[in-house]
Write a protein that holds these residues in place. Structure first.
Motif, PDB file in Angstrom:
ATOM      1  N   ILE A  75     -18.253 -33.390  23.168  1.00  0.00           N
ATOM      2  CA  ILE A  75     -18.826 -32.198  22.543  1.00  0.00           C
ATOM      3  C   ILE A  75     -17.759 -31.640  21.617  1.00  0.00           C
ATOM      4  CG2 ILE A  75     -19.816 -29.913  22.894  1.00  0.00           C
ATOM      5  CD1 ILE A  75     -20.642 -30.822  25.683  1.00  0.00           C
ATOM      6  N   ALA A  76     -18.084 -31.571  20.343  1.00  0.00           N
ATOM      7  CA  ALA A  76     -17.148 -31.047  19.342  1.00  0.00           C
ATOM      8  C   ALA A  76     -17.499 -29.594  19.036  1.00  0.00           C
ATOM      9  CB  ALA A  76     -17.215 -31.889  18.070  1.00  0.00           C
ATOM     10  N   LEU A  77     -16.491 -28.733  19.041  1.00  0.00           N
ATOM     11  CA  LEU A  77     -16.656 -27.310  18.749  1.00  0.00           C
ATOM     12  C   LEU A  77     -15.942 -26.970  17.450  1.00  0.00           C
ATOM     13  CD1 LEU A  77     -17.111 -27.606  21.872  1.00  0.00           C
ATOM     14  CD2 LEU A  77     -16.146 -25.321  22.107  1.00  0.00           C
ATOM     15  N   ARG A  78     -16.522 -26.057  16.693  1.00  0.00           N
ATOM     16  CA  ARG A  78     -15.856 -25.612  15.484  1.00  0.00           C
ATOM     17  C   ARG A  78     -14.474 -25.057  15.813  1.00  0.00           C
ATOM     18  NH1 ARG A  78     -18.277 -25.181  10.802  1.00  0.00           N
ATOM     19  NH2 ARG A  78     -17.082 -23.334  10.205  1.00  0.00           N
ATOM     20  N   ARG A  79     -13.564 -25.129  14.842  1.00  0.00           N
ATOM     21  CA  ARG A  79     -12.164 -24.814  15.058  1.00  0.00           C
ATOM     22  C   ARG A  79     -11.951 -23.455  15.726  1.00  0.00           C
ATOM     23  NH1 ARG A  79      -7.486 -26.282  11.836  1.00  0.00           N
ATOM     24  NH2 ARG A  79      -8.885 -27.184  10.281  1.00  0.00           N
ATOM     25  N   GLU A  80     -12.778 -22.461  15.351  1.00  0.00           N
ATOM     26  CA  GLU A  80     -12.577 -21.102  15.856  1.00  0.00           C
ATOM     27  C   GLU A  80     -13.094 -20.899  17.282  1.00  0.00           C
ATOM     28  OE1 GLU A  80     -16.433 -21.074  13.374  1.00  0.00           O
ATOM     29  OE2 GLU A  80     -14.430 -22.001  13.283  1.00  0.00           O
ATOM     30  N   VAL A  81     -13.822 -21.876  17.816  1.00  0.00           N
ATOM     31  CA  VAL A  81     -14.347 -21.786  19.182  1.00  0.00           C
ATOM     32  C   VAL A  81     -13.472 -22.650  20.083  1.00  0.00           C
ATOM     33  CG1 VAL A  81     -16.376 -22.090  20.646  1.00  0.00           C
ATOM     34  CG2 VAL A  81     -16.663 -21.470  18.237  1.00  0.00           C
ATOM     35  N   LYS A  82     -12.840 -22.025  21.058  1.00  0.00           N
ATOM     36  CA  LYS A  82     -11.808 -22.719  21.832  1.00  0.00           C
ATOM     37  C   LYS A  82     -12.295 -23.301  23.155  1.00  0.00           C
ATOM     38  CE  LYS A  82      -8.832 -21.455  18.678  1.00  0.00           C
ATOM     39  NZ  LYS A  82      -8.354 -22.444  17.688  1.00  0.00           N
ATOM     40  N   THR A  83     -13.366 -22.745  23.726  1.00  0.00           N
ATOM     41  CA  THR A  83     -13.811 -23.204  25.046  1.00  0.00           C
ATOM     42  C   THR A  83     -15.321 -23.390  25.069  1.00  0.00           C
ATOM     43  OG1 THR A  83     -14.189 -20.989  25.954  1.00  0.00           O
ATOM     44  CG2 THR A  83     -11.933 -21.876  26.105  1.00  0.00           C
ATOM     45  N   LEU A  84     -15.777 -24.216  25.995  1.00  0.00           N
ATOM     46  CA  LEU A  84     -17.215 -24.417  26.178  1.00  0.00           C
ATOM     47  C   LEU A  84     -17.896 -23.142  26.649  1.00  0.00           C
ATOM     48  CD1 LEU A  84     -17.211 -27.915  27.950  1.00  0.00           C
ATOM     49  CD2 LEU A  84     -17.831 -27.441  25.578  1.00  0.00           C
ATOM     50  N   ALA A  85     -17.173 -22.316  27.385  1.00  0.00           N
ATOM     51  CA  ALA A  85     -17.748 -21.067  27.901  1.00  0.00           C
ATOM     52  C   ALA A  85     -18.181 -20.131  26.781  1.00  0.00           C
ATOM     53  CB  ALA A  85     -16.745 -20.374  28.813  1.00  0.00           C
ATOM     54  N   GLU A  86     -17.626 -20.306  25.594  1.00  0.00           N
ATOM     55  CA  GLU A  86     -17.970 -19.453  24.453  1.00  0.00           C
ATOM     56  C   GLU A  86     -19.283 -19.854  23.786  1.00  0.00           C
ATOM     57  OE1 GLU A  86     -14.550 -18.651  21.750  1.00  0.00           O
ATOM     58  OE2 GLU A  86     -13.418 -19.833  23.221  1.00  0.00           O
ATOM     59  N   LEU A  87     -19.947 -20.872  24.299  1.00  0.00           N
ATOM     60  CA  LEU A  87     -21.157 -21.376  23.659  1.00  0.00           C
ATOM     61  C   LEU A  87     -22.439 -20.670  24.111  1.00  0.00           C
ATOM     62  CD1 LEU A  87     -20.436 -25.215  23.589  1.00  0.00           C
ATOM     63  CD2 LEU A  87     -20.267 -23.579  21.703  1.00  0.00           C
ATOM     64  N   SER A  88     -22.342 -19.696  24.991  1.00  0.00           N
ATOM     65  CA  SER A  88     -23.537 -18.953  25.410  1.00  0.00           C
ATOM     66  C   SER A  88     -24.219 -18.328  24.194  1.00  0.00           C
ATOM     67  CB  SER A  88     -23.174 -17.863  26.414  1.00  0.00           C
ATOM     68  OG  SER A  88     -23.025 -18.407  27.708  1.00  0.00           O
ATOM     69  N   GLY A  89     -25.514 -18.618  24.066  1.00  0.00           N
ATOM     70  CA  GLY A  89     -26.270 -18.072  22.944  1.00  0.00           C
ATOM     71  C   GLY A  89     -26.044 -18.782  21.622  1.00  0.00           C
ATOM     72  N   LYS A  90     -25.167 -19.777  21.611  1.00  0.00           N
ATOM     73  CA  LYS A  90     -24.842 -20.491  20.366  1.00  0.00           C
ATOM     74  C   LYS A  90     -25.719 -21.744  20.234  1.00  0.00           C
ATOM     75  CE  LYS A  90     -21.357 -17.816  19.157  1.00  0.00           C
ATOM     76  NZ  LYS A  90     -21.279 -16.894  20.295  1.00  0.00           N
ATOM     77  N   ARG A  91     -25.828 -22.245  19.012  1.00  0.00           N
ATOM     78  CA  ARG A  91     -26.609 -23.440  18.715  1.00  0.00           C
ATOM     79  C   ARG A  91     -25.750 -24.698  18.871  1.00  0.00           C
ATOM     80  NH1 ARG A  91     -31.028 -23.151  15.169  1.00  0.00           N
ATOM     81  NH2 ARG A  91     -30.105 -24.699  13.762  1.00  0.00           N
ATOM     82  N   VAL A  92     -26.260 -25.646  19.650  1.00  0.00           N
ATOM     83  CA  VAL A  92     -25.549 -26.893  19.904  1.00  0.00           C
ATOM     84  C   VAL A  92     -26.421 -28.054  19.445  1.00  0.00           C
ATOM     85  CG1 VAL A  92     -24.538 -28.403  21.662  1.00  0.00           C
ATOM     86  CG2 VAL A  92     -24.317 -25.907  21.871  1.00  0.00           C
ATOM     87  N   GLY A  93     -25.886 -28.915  18.608  1.00  0.00           N
ATOM     88  CA  GLY A  93     -26.644 -30.040  18.090  1.00  0.00           C
ATOM     89  C   GLY A  93     -26.670 -31.224  19.046  1.00  0.00           C
ATOM     90  N   VAL A  94     -27.867 -31.753  19.309  1.00  0.00           N
ATOM     91  CA  VAL A  94     -28.046 -32.968  20.105  1.00  0.00           C
ATOM     92  C   VAL A  94     -29.011 -33.877  19.327  1.00  0.00           C
ATOM     93  CG1 VAL A  94     -27.576 -31.870  22.318  1.00  0.00           C
ATOM     94  CG2 VAL A  94     -29.913 -31.891  21.439  1.00  0.00           C
ATOM     95  N   LEU A  95     -29.259 -35.070  19.844  1.00  0.00           N
ATOM     96  CA  LEU A  95     -30.117 -36.004  19.104  1.00  0.00           C
ATOM     97  C   LEU A  95     -31.592 -35.612  19.158  1.00  0.00           C
ATOM     98  CD1 LEU A  95     -28.481 -39.416  20.041  1.00  0.00           C
ATOM     99  CD2 LEU A  95     -28.316 -38.187  17.880  1.00  0.00           C
ATOM    100  N   SER A  96     -32.109 -35.400  20.384  1.00  0.00           N
ATOM    101  CA  SER A  96     -33.536 -35.092  20.512  1.00  0.00           C
ATOM    102  C   SER A  96     -33.751 -33.744  21.189  1.00  0.00           C
ATOM    103  CB  SER A  96     -34.256 -36.200  21.288  1.00  0.00           C
ATOM    104  OG  SER A  96     -33.640 -36.426  22.543  1.00  0.00           O
ATOM    105  N   ASP A  97     -33.403 -33.660  22.458  1.00  0.00           N
ATOM    106  CA  ASP A  97     -33.532 -32.413  23.202  1.00  0.00           C
ATOM    107  C   ASP A  97     -32.567 -32.458  24.375  1.00  0.00           C
ATOM    108  OD1 ASP A  97     -34.822 -33.654  25.573  1.00  0.00           O
ATOM    109  OD2 ASP A  97     -36.466 -33.995  24.176  1.00  0.00           O
ATOM    110  N   ALA A  98     -32.571 -31.405  25.188  1.00  0.00           N
ATOM    111  CA  ALA A  98     -31.617 -31.324  26.295  1.00  0.00           C
ATOM    112  C   ALA A  98     -32.285 -31.527  27.642  1.00  0.00           C
ATOM    113  CB  ALA A  98     -30.903 -29.976  26.265  1.00  0.00           C
ATOM    114  N   THR A  99     -33.508 -32.097  27.631  1.00  0.00           N
ATOM    115  CA  THR A  99     -34.219 -32.306  28.888  1.00  0.00           C
ATOM    116  C   THR A  99     -34.622 -33.755  29.133  1.00  0.00           C
ATOM    117  OG1 THR A  99     -36.335 -31.760  27.824  1.00  0.00           O
ATOM    118  CG2 THR A  99     -35.132 -29.946  28.899  1.00  0.00           C
ATOM    119  N   SER A 100     -34.724 -34.564  28.075  1.00  0.00           N
ATOM    120  CA  SER A 100     -35.112 -35.962  28.265  1.00  0.00           C
ATOM    121  C   SER A 100     -34.172 -36.936  27.565  1.00  0.00           C
ATOM    122  CB  SER A 100     -36.545 -36.192  27.772  1.00  0.00           C
ATOM    123  OG  SER A 100     -36.665 -35.872  26.403  1.00  0.00           O
ATOM    124  N   GLY A 101     -33.508 -36.509  26.489  1.00  0.00           N
ATOM    125  CA  GLY A 101     -32.562 -37.378  25.807  1.00  0.00           C
ATOM    126  C   GLY A 101     -31.251 -37.463  26.573  1.00  0.00           C
TER     127      GLY A 101
END
Length: 310
Positions: free
Chosen positions: A91-117
């Motif tokens: 999982i790659a985060l933009r330079r200004e985001v230092k931890t995964l915990a900061e991703l609450s409410g943020k948009r994360v790119g995946v291939l299809s979805d987060a339930t079957s892919g």
């Protein structure tokens, strides 16, 4: 007359390159197979859905979409795993985001979805383990995820190794390994229907797939350029790094043989969605008979008799 065979791949990565490389270098043709790729980079769920629709005959995709197909009554089966267990996604985060915990409410790119892919599920579980609840955006391809992350359209994204290295160098992205996935590989799959109706065709494809894996490991002068074309990467050095990394991960016989931890991970992934997931067995969505026959017939031993790389 050559048998016509249609294939696809869920994504562009070295692990998903074998069938396409085999077509490009003429190995399937030598087996009397006229292979075509109606589409490439379909995402895992769509690769499996296309098998069920009859849009193609074989695909390289994830184990999770194949297992879910069985849980939903489908007949898709994995013939081989694409590679040995390894950390191929991050999982790659933009330079200004230092931890995964900061991703609450943020948009994360995946291939299809987060339930079957498979990529999306592993990304979601990794981020949830860090205590964050993100919004997941299906972007179709890793290249699209990379571009969206570079443009600031998403805050984080799931990426394979070659794009991870590029993103670190060019943008200084912060990288986190997937915490989930374990021994849940990507696979080469078809349907039980095709096996029952034309086993000879499936065996020819299986042999050509294994022969391509052998050629990939032993002919870098041919397969580094082929891999570069498949990945659509301009940087030859980056592709050479990927080639060297993956050669030892392609086994002589890529038998599925999931670990206990791998099967437990698959059951856990689908337990809340499908009651029968707790009783899921590897044999439900894997056909090992082709691997068994290729090994017992001496095909693998003969192929590697010249002392080629393992």
């Amino acid at each position: 007359m050559d048998m016509k065979v249609r294939m696809t791949t869920a994504l562009r990565a070295p692990t998903h390159s074998m069938a396409w490389c085999g077509m490009e270098t003429g190995i399937f043709e030598k087996r009397g197979l006229e292979v075509s790729f109606p589409v490439i980079e379909t995402t895992g769920p769509e690769a499996v859905a296309g098998l069920l629709r009859g849009s193609w005959d074989f695909c390289q995709t994830g184990t999770l979409p194949v297992a879910e197909s069985f849980l939903r009554g489908g007949d898709v089966v994995a013939l081989f795993r694409n590679a040995l267990q390894h950390a191929n996604l991050c999982i790659a985060l933009r330079r200004e985001v230092k931890t995964l915990a900061e991703l609450s409410g943020k948009r994360v790119g995946v291939l299809s979805d987060a339930t079957s892919g498979q990529t999306g599920i592993n990304a979601r579980l990794t981020i949830e383990q860090a205590g964050a609840t993100a919004t997941y955006v299906g972007l179709g391809t890793y290249e699209n995820i990379y571009k969206a992350l570079a443009a600031g359209e998403i805050t984080a994204g799931a990426l394979p190794l070659h794009l991870r290295f590029s993103g670190e160098r060019e943008y200084g992205w912060n990288i986190f390994d997937m915490a989930f996935g374990g021994d849940v590989p990507s696979v080469f799959a078809t349907t039980r229907k095709l096996i029952a109706s034309n086993r000879d065709l499936v065996m020819r494809v299986a042999k050509a797939y294994i022969e391509t894996m052998h050629a990939f490991k032993t002919q870098p002068e041919v397969y580094i350029p082929a891999l570069q074309r498949f990945l659509n990467v301009n940087d030859r050095n980056l592709v050479e790094e990927q080639y060297k990394y993956y050669v030892p991960l392609f086994p002589r016989l890529p038998r599925m043989a999931l670990s206990v931890e791998g099967m437990q991970s698959i059951r856990k992934t689908f337990a809340n969605k499908y009651p029968m997931a707790q009783k899921l067995q590897e044999s439900d969505f894997v056909d090992s008979s082709f691997a068994d026959e290729l090994e017992q017939s001496g095909f693998i031993k003969k192929l590697y008799a010249s002392g080629a790389k393992d």
